[in-house]
Scaffold this motif. Structure first.
Motif, PDB file in Angstrom:
ATOM      1  N   GLY A 249      -5.201  -8.158  13.102  1.00  0.00           N
ATOM      2  CA  GLY A 249      -4.243  -7.226  12.497  1.00  0.00           C
ATOM      3  C   GLY A 249      -2.942  -7.960  12.253  1.00  0.00           C
ATOM      4  N   HIS A 250      -1.844  -7.377  12.699  1.00  0.00           N
ATOM      5  CA  HIS A 250      -0.512  -7.991  12.701  1.00  0.00           C
ATOM      6  C   HIS A 250       0.123  -8.127  11.323  1.00  0.00           C
ATOM      7  N   LEU A 251      -0.651  -8.500  10.307  1.00  0.00           N
ATOM      8  CA  LEU A 251      -0.047  -8.735   8.992  1.00  0.00           C
ATOM      9  C   LEU A 251       0.266  -7.433   8.257  1.00  0.00           C
ATOM     10  N   HIS A 252      -0.356  -6.343   8.683  1.00  0.00           N
ATOM     11  CA  HIS A 252      -0.208  -5.053   7.987  1.00  0.00           C
ATOM     12  C   HIS A 252      -0.654  -5.184   6.527  1.00  0.00           C
ATOM     13  N   ILE A 253      -1.694  -5.987   6.331  1.00  0.00           N
ATOM     14  CA  ILE A 253      -2.313  -6.126   5.000  1.00  0.00           C
ATOM     15  C   ILE A 253      -3.817  -5.918   5.201  1.00  0.00           C
ATOM     16  N   PRO A 254      -4.249  -4.643   5.323  1.00  0.00           N
ATOM     17  CA  PRO A 254      -5.662  -4.409   5.632  1.00  0.00           C
ATOM     18  C   PRO A 254      -6.568  -4.849   4.484  1.00  0.00           C
TER      19      PRO A 254
END
Ligand SMILES: [Fe+2]
Ligand SMILES: [Fe+2]
Length: 297
Positions: A249-254
């Motif tokens: 996760g972490h990037l908030h770019i699913p």
């Protein structure tokens, strides 16, 4: 569910009697809208497992609320910490820092019955095709530097110049390690030792808050932020550890991407201001196993 078949000798699509290994991350339950999404999360069958790949929240009570609620609903919940869990916010009654905060969260998870990176790795066994589910706690070490910078110091200086500085620099304390990158390197060594000793030849689902390879960060709007997103030290783990799916996760770019033929799933919910802009409904759980029927071209 898809009928049993093996694709390209690696990705097996099985009839798994309706069981699914699902994943989500970046719940950020400090936002009421995100708490409502968590309250609506339910399994599709009584036997579904849920991976929670970090950034549940910052406050210990919030983390306990969300993981406890999910644990009551899913047959198994597997947690890997995000940077937000490791923050020490000034207004959290729990002021533990660094390793002590992580260990406190591990104990909290054990009380709830949630699997942590410190527990035996659970085996997902659908139709005689066992896969080891490996929650990881491996951070970042400032090796994913912005273009034209060659040292940690240069990378950080560039971030300060451009104003893109992760809040970890203020709230994520590495105690007793001298730095966040030293903590990361220690975790990499410990985790490699454990995987080499315990994997037993099984394929893996590797679950880390951060991507194991740098490629997913190439699409970040601010390249300066990549230094807080992972480490080169895990660049070959998806190959070394026979990975079926790498969850992060972490990037908030699913999205779903493929590196070296291996599926990577970014499963974040993100902040309300981010998910409100997306076409797809927020908070949907991603199916990790069984694998999708078709690999995208
Ligand atoms: Fe996040
Ligand atoms: Fe994060």
């Amino acid at each position: 569910m898809h009928a049993g078949a093996r694709r390209d000798g690696r990705f097996r699509v099985t009839g798994s009697h309706g069981r699914q290994l699902l994943a989500i991350s970046d719940l950020h339950v400090v936002y009421a809208e995100n708490r409502a999404l968590v309250e609506a999360m339910r399994p599709n069958s009584d036997d579904d497992w849920l991976i929670v790949a970090g950034d549940v929240g910052e406050f210990v009570a919030d983390i306990e609320w969300a993981l406890g609620l999910l644990r009551d609903r899913f047959a198994k919940v597997i947690w890997a910490p995000g940077n937000h869990e490791l923050w020490t916010p000034r207004d959290d009654p729990n002021q533990l820092r660094g390793e002590a905060r992580y260990r406190h969260l591990v104990e909290l998870c054990r009380r709830l019955g949630v699997v942590t990176p410190e527990d035996p790795y659970p085996v997902w066994d659908a139709d005689g095709d066992p896969v080891l589910i490996v929650p990881l706690f491996v951070g970042y070490d400032y090796t994913w530097r912005p273009p034209g910078t060659y040292t940690r110091e240069q990378a950080l200086a560039r971030a300060h110049e451009t104003g893109v500085v992760c809040t970890d620099e203020i709230l994520l304390h590495p105690d007793p390690y001298p730095s966040r990158d030293a903590w990361c390197r220690a975790r990499v060594i410990q985790t490699e030792r454990r995987l080499d000793a315990e994997r037993g030849g099984l394929p893996t689902v590797l679950v880390n808050h951060y991507p194991l390879v740098r490629e997913p960060t190439r699409v970040l709007r601010y390249p300066e932020f990549a230094q807080w997103c992972g480490t080169d030290l895990t660049a070959d783990w998806h190959l070394r550890y026979d990975t079926r799916v790498a969850v992060y996760g972490h990037l908030h770019i699913p999205r779903t991407t493929w590196y070296d033929g291996i599926r990577f799933e970014e499963v974040s919910v993100g902040y309300p201001r981010e998910w409100r802009r997306r076409a797809s409904p927020p908070g949907r759980l991603r199916s990790i196993l069984p694998a999708p029927a078709r690999r995208p071209a």
